[in-house]
Design a protein around this motif. Structure first.
Motif, PDB file in Angstrom:
ATOM      1  N   ASN B  60      55.806  22.968   7.123  1.00  0.00           N
ATOM      2  CA  ASN B  60      55.693  21.608   7.666  1.00  0.00           C
ATOM      3  C   ASN B  60      56.812  20.696   7.176  1.00  0.00           C
ATOM      4  O   ASN B  60      56.653  19.491   7.166  1.00  0.00           O
ATOM      5  N   ARG B  61      57.940  21.257   6.743  1.00  0.00           N
ATOM      6  CA  ARG B  61      58.986  20.418   6.178  1.00  0.00           C
ATOM      7  C   ARG B  61      60.168  20.216   7.122  1.00  0.00           C
ATOM      8  O   ARG B  61      60.641  19.119   7.311  1.00  0.00           O
ATOM      9  N   VAL B  62      60.677  21.316   7.715  1.00  0.00           N
ATOM     10  CA  VAL B  62      61.894  21.208   8.534  1.00  0.00           C
ATOM     11  C   VAL B  62      61.508  20.784   9.941  1.00  0.00           C
ATOM     12  O   VAL B  62      60.779  21.486  10.628  1.00  0.00           O
ATOM     13  N   GLY B  63      62.006  19.636  10.368  1.00  0.00           N
ATOM     14  CA  GLY B  63      61.676  19.162  11.706  1.00  0.00           C
ATOM     15  C   GLY B  63      60.257  18.619  11.744  1.00  0.00           C
ATOM     16  O   GLY B  63      59.546  18.613  10.748  1.00  0.00           O
ATOM     17  N   LEU B  64      59.850  18.160  12.933  1.00  0.00           N
ATOM     18  CA  LEU B  64      58.511  17.604  13.086  1.00  0.00           C
ATOM     19  C   LEU B  64      57.481  18.720  12.954  1.00  0.00           C
ATOM     20  O   LEU B  64      57.549  19.721  13.672  1.00  0.00           O
ATOM     21  N   TRP B  65      56.518  18.599  12.038  1.00  0.00           N
ATOM     22  CA  TRP B  65      55.496  19.618  11.758  1.00  0.00           C
ATOM     23  C   TRP B  65      56.097  20.981  11.454  1.00  0.00           C
ATOM     24  O   TRP B  65      55.458  22.010  11.664  1.00  0.00           O
ATOM     25  N   GLY B  66      57.343  21.012  11.024  1.00  0.00           N
ATOM     26  CA  GLY B  66      57.953  22.291  10.652  1.00  0.00           C
ATOM     27  C   GLY B  66      58.380  23.153  11.809  1.00  0.00           C
ATOM     28  O   GLY B  66      58.544  24.359  11.655  1.00  0.00           O
ATOM     29  N   VAL B  67      58.597  22.562  12.997  1.00  0.00           N
ATOM     30  CA  VAL B  67      58.939  23.400  14.148  1.00  0.00           C
ATOM     31  C   VAL B  67      60.313  24.043  14.022  1.00  0.00           C
ATOM     32  O   VAL B  67      60.595  25.044  14.670  1.00  0.00           O
ATOM     33  N   LEU B  68      61.180  23.461  13.198  1.00  0.00           N
ATOM     34  CA  LEU B  68      62.526  24.028  13.087  1.00  0.00           C
ATOM     35  C   LEU B  68      62.645  25.001  11.913  1.00  0.00           C
ATOM     36  O   LEU B  68      63.727  25.485  11.624  1.00  0.00           O
ATOM     37  N   GLN B  69      61.524  25.267  11.237  1.00  0.00           N
ATOM     38  CA  GLN B  69      61.576  26.108  10.036  1.00  0.00           C
ATOM     39  C   GLN B  69      62.196  27.474  10.308  1.00  0.00           C
ATOM     40  O   GLN B  69      63.096  27.912   9.604  1.00  0.00           O
ATOM     41  N   THR B  70      61.724  28.150  11.363  1.00  0.00           N
ATOM     42  CA  THR B  70      62.217  29.509  11.602  1.00  0.00           C
ATOM     43  C   THR B  70      63.657  29.502  12.085  1.00  0.00           C
ATOM     44  O   THR B  70      64.407  30.426  11.818  1.00  0.00           O
ATOM     45  N   THR B  71      64.045  28.430  12.807  1.00  0.00           N
ATOM     46  CA  THR B  71      65.451  28.312  13.202  1.00  0.00           C
ATOM     47  C   THR B  71      66.323  28.216  11.962  1.00  0.00           C
ATOM     48  O   THR B  71      67.366  28.881  11.854  1.00  0.00           O
ATOM     49  N   ALA B  72      65.876  27.386  11.006  1.00  0.00           N
ATOM     50  CA  ALA B  72      66.629  27.252   9.760  1.00  0.00           C
ATOM     51  C   ALA B  72      66.689  28.580   9.016  1.00  0.00           C
ATOM     52  O   ALA B  72      67.742  28.965   8.485  1.00  0.00           O
ATOM     53  N   ASP B  73      65.567  29.311   9.021  1.00  0.00           N
ATOM     54  CA  ASP B  73      65.540  30.624   8.365  1.00  0.00           C
ATOM     55  C   ASP B  73      66.531  31.578   9.018  1.00  0.00           C
ATOM     56  O   ASP B  73      67.243  32.315   8.337  1.00  0.00           O
ATOM     57  N   ILE B  75      69.249  30.825  10.702  1.00  0.00           N
ATOM     58  CA  ILE B  75      70.623  30.436  10.370  1.00  0.00           C
ATOM     59  C   ILE B  75      70.957  30.882   8.945  1.00  0.00           C
ATOM     60  O   ILE B  75      72.040  31.400   8.680  1.00  0.00           O
ATOM     61  N   LYS B  76      69.986  30.713   8.038  1.00  0.00           N
ATOM     62  CA  LYS B  76      70.211  31.146   6.651  1.00  0.00           C
ATOM     63  C   LYS B  76      70.493  32.645   6.592  1.00  0.00           C
ATOM     64  O   LYS B  76      71.428  33.080   5.920  1.00  0.00           O
ATOM     65  N   LEU B  77      69.705  33.424   7.357  1.00  0.00           N
ATOM     66  CA  LEU B  77      69.901  34.879   7.320  1.00  0.00           C
ATOM     67  C   LEU B  77      71.271  35.260   7.873  1.00  0.00           C
ATOM     68  O   LEU B  77      71.918  36.178   7.372  1.00  0.00           O
ATOM     69  N   LEU B  78      71.704  34.545   8.923  1.00  0.00           N
ATOM     70  CA  LEU B  78      73.002  34.879   9.523  1.00  0.00           C
ATOM     71  C   LEU B  78      74.136  34.586   8.555  1.00  0.00           C
ATOM     72  O   LEU B  78      75.177  35.231   8.593  1.00  0.00           O
ATOM     73  N   CYS B  79      73.958  33.550   7.705  1.00  0.00           N
ATOM     74  CA  CYS B  79      75.054  33.169   6.804  1.00  0.00           C
ATOM     75  C   CYS B  79      75.059  33.987   5.523  1.00  0.00           C
ATOM     76  O   CYS B  79      75.985  33.884   4.740  1.00  0.00           O
ATOM     77  N   LYS B  80      74.017  34.773   5.282  1.00  0.00           N
ATOM     78  CA  LYS B  80      73.928  35.468   3.998  1.00  0.00           C
ATOM     79  C   LYS B  80      74.849  36.677   3.946  1.00  0.00           C
ATOM     80  O   LYS B  80      75.280  37.209   4.966  1.00  0.00           O
ATOM     81  N   GLU B  81      75.080  37.130   2.709  1.00  0.00           N
ATOM     82  CA  GLU B  81      75.999  38.244   2.510  1.00  0.00           C
ATOM     83  C   GLU B  81      75.316  39.563   2.854  1.00  0.00           C
ATOM     84  O   GLU B  81      74.134  39.743   2.587  1.00  0.00           O
ATOM     85  N   ASN B  82      76.084  40.486   3.451  1.00  0.00           N
ATOM     86  CA  ASN B  82      75.587  41.839   3.659  1.00  0.00           C
ATOM     87  C   ASN B  82      75.907  42.651   2.421  1.00  0.00           C
ATOM     88  O   ASN B  82      77.067  42.925   2.135  1.00  0.00           O
ATOM     89  N   ILE B  83      74.902  43.057   1.691  1.00  0.00           N
ATOM     90  CA  ILE B  83      75.165  43.787   0.454  1.00  0.00           C
ATOM     91  C   ILE B  83      75.491  45.245   0.783  1.00  0.00           C
ATOM     92  O   ILE B  83      74.756  45.901   1.519  1.00  0.00           O
ATOM     93  N   GLU B  84      76.616  45.725   0.244  1.00  0.00           N
ATOM     94  CA  GLU B  84      76.998  47.125   0.450  1.00  0.00           C
ATOM     95  C   GLU B  84      76.491  47.944  -0.732  1.00  0.00           C
ATOM     96  O   GLU B  84      76.720  47.592  -1.885  1.00  0.00           O
ATOM     97  N   LEU B  85      75.804  49.028  -0.446  1.00  0.00           N
ATOM     98  CA  LEU B  85      75.290  49.850  -1.539  1.00  0.00           C
ATOM     99  C   LEU B  85      76.302  50.928  -1.895  1.00  0.00           C
ATOM    100  O   LEU B  85      76.989  51.458  -1.026  1.00  0.00           O
TER     101      LEU B  85
END
Ligand code: SF4
Ligand code: SF4
Lengths: 126, 351
Positions: B60-73, B75-85
């Motif tokens: 319930n934090r991002v956007g009205l009633w949290g509707v943008l929460q998953t969009t923010a998630d 975007i976060k996933l797209l910007c994260k590093e791909n860890i090479e094993l």
């Protein structure tokens, strides 16, 4: 086997009904920074010190050695509680013979500087 | 789609192959944008509903009633590093999430969204669906195998054992539908239900199919292969960033498309539950209404799908996870015999 099937189906359906009832109830969540949470009257927060005799009981019963008392003619010249060690157990308040130690409802002691985490009283006898 | 293809074909200076490419490209873009939007909405709906089911508020934090929460998630996933094993099988490790996601996209193309928009309109639609639906499981196994981690390989083996137990019953319950309708074409199966939905003549088949699809989707109470509290995250423990997002999106896209398949097979697909269409009643016979019907059919499909998804989330909120042993027990001792008996009954009734 049929009885077992009947009983398990009944149990599963009852579980579903219980969960569905929650859907129509008010959430119990408290939105903390905006709404201050409800605190028990016995809540143990940050300490306040008044009329300390400097007997040192609190220092002895503190389980995490958070209290430092430097005495000067039987009165504490320096009394400090290190909140990086204190576990808010309330022992110091409980054992104080003169009831000069109280614990308040304040609990927001988070800080980015470790040195801020201490409650210092410079001989505050009143 | 056929209309667009015919119009493009009639343009004299346009090569025929280009017309086909343009039409399928447009259709593919529609499918992909639909997929991403629904998945983002679906994750939000699931989190909100799970919150309400447990008397919380959900995001319930991002956007009205949290509707943008998953969009923010996202975007976060797209910007994260791909860890090479270091000790992973690099090719398989990279390929597994891509292929798992790609096979789910094919599943989306197989569903009839309305009487016109059906991307892969094949006479063996159901067969193709289950052919491509078995791909994600294989690539989940390869992901677990290639990450060279004990938790991943445990999750992968659990998934494989689960696959061996549910495949038989899912095919039996689909066979019962093929016996009833006499066709494997998803379009014709939908049209067969214009008078009576299949669920009324095949209740046992529906129950079997629903339970089995929960196992197929790795949903509670059969989420053995990614049991967070036991083996961290199962096969995608070692994944991060974009690759993890692919597994995550693929999982939810598969949930949505499987619910759509349940609707298509048992609840009359895109057909209106009241017989007539609302747009037909209100707009009369004006030319727009014939186009509005297509939208209405898609909306009916989505409403029914959301109801199915609601019940799946409801089950997730209620039931705890079964153990490996009791899952196999349930499938081999109860579900498979029931699906066999159902198939035999339907066979005897039909012939
Ligand atoms: S509350 Fe407990 S830990 Fe904290 S200073 Fe008092 S006795 Fe020590
Ligand atoms: S706070 Fe109480 S127990 Fe501690 S030194 Fe002062 S009087 Fe003694």
């Amino acid at each position: 086997m049929l009885k077992q099937l009947y009983l398990s189906t009944k149990a599963i359906l009852r579980g579903h009904y219980t969960v569905l009832k929650h859907l129509f109830r008010k959430p119990v969540t408290e939105e903390y920074p905006e709404i201050h949470p409800f605190l028990n009257p016995k809540f143990r927060g940050v300490h306040v010190l008044e009329n300390c005799k400097g007997c040192g009981y609190c220092k002895r019963v503190c389980p995490s050695n958070a209290i430092t008392i430097i005495k000067d003619d039987s009165l504490p010249s320096r009394y400090s509680i290190d909140y990086s060690k204190c576990i808010f157990c309330g022992n110091c308040m409980y054992y104080c013979p003169s009831k000069s130690m109280k614990m308040t409802e304040a609990f927001e002691v988070a800080t980015s500087n470790k040195l801020d985490l201490s409650y210092d009283v410079e001989n505050r006898r009143m | 789609m056929n209309y667009l293809l015919c119009t493009l074909m009639e343009i004299p200076w346009l090569p025929k192959i280009l017309a086909v490419i343009i039409t399928s490209g447009i259709a593919f873009c529609i499918i992909i944008s639909l997929l991403v939007l629904t998945v983002i909405a679906l994750v939000l709906i699931e989190r909100k509903l799970l919150g309400f089911f447990t008397q919380r508020k959900g995001p319930n934090r991002v956007g009205l009633w949290g509707v943008l929460q998953t969009t923010a998630d996202a975007i976060k996933l797209l910007c994260k590093e791909n860890i090479e094993l270091k000790h992973a099988d690099k090719i398989l490790f990279t390929l597994a999430p891509i292929m798992a996601f790609a096979s789910v996209i094919v599943l989306w193309c197989l569903i009839p969204y309305n009487s016109e928009f059906h991307l892969i309109n094949s006479s063996v639609g159901i067969l193709l669906y289950f052919f491509f639906a078995s791909f994600p499981m294989i690539f989940h196994f390869l992901a677990g195998y290639s990450s060279n981690n004990k938790y991943s390989i445990l999750g992968a083996y659990r998934g494989l054992a689960l696959t061996a137990s549910y495949s038989v019953s899912i095919i039996f319950s689909v066979l019962s539908i093929i016996l009833i309708t006499g066709t494997m074409d998803l379009d014709k199966i939908v049209l067969y239900q214009s008078h009576k939905w299949i669920i009324f003549s095949n209740v046992l088949g529906f129950i079997v199919f629903f339970i089995t699809s929960l196992a197929k989707l790795n949903r509670c109470p059969f989420d053995l292969s990614e049991a967070e509290s036991e083996i961290i995250c199962g096969y995608h423990t070692e994944y991060s960033g974009m690759r993890f997002a692919m597994f995550f999106l693929g999982e939810y896209a598969e949930l949505f498309v499987m619910s759509m398949l349940i609707v298509v097979l048992f609840f009359g697909g895109y057909l209106s539950p009241f017989g007539g269409y609302i747009s037909n009643t209100f707009m009369g016979n004006c030319p727009i209404s014939s186009y509005l019907i297509y939208f209405e059919q898609t909306i009916w499909l989505f409403i029914k799908t959301l109801i199915v998804i609601f019940s799946i989330i409801w089950i997730r909120a209620t039931l705890p996870r079964l153990t490996q042993f009791s899952t196999l027990n349930l499938f081999w001792k109860y579900i498979i015999p029931v699906s066999m008996i159902n198939l035999i009954i339907i066979f005897l009734v039909r012939f």
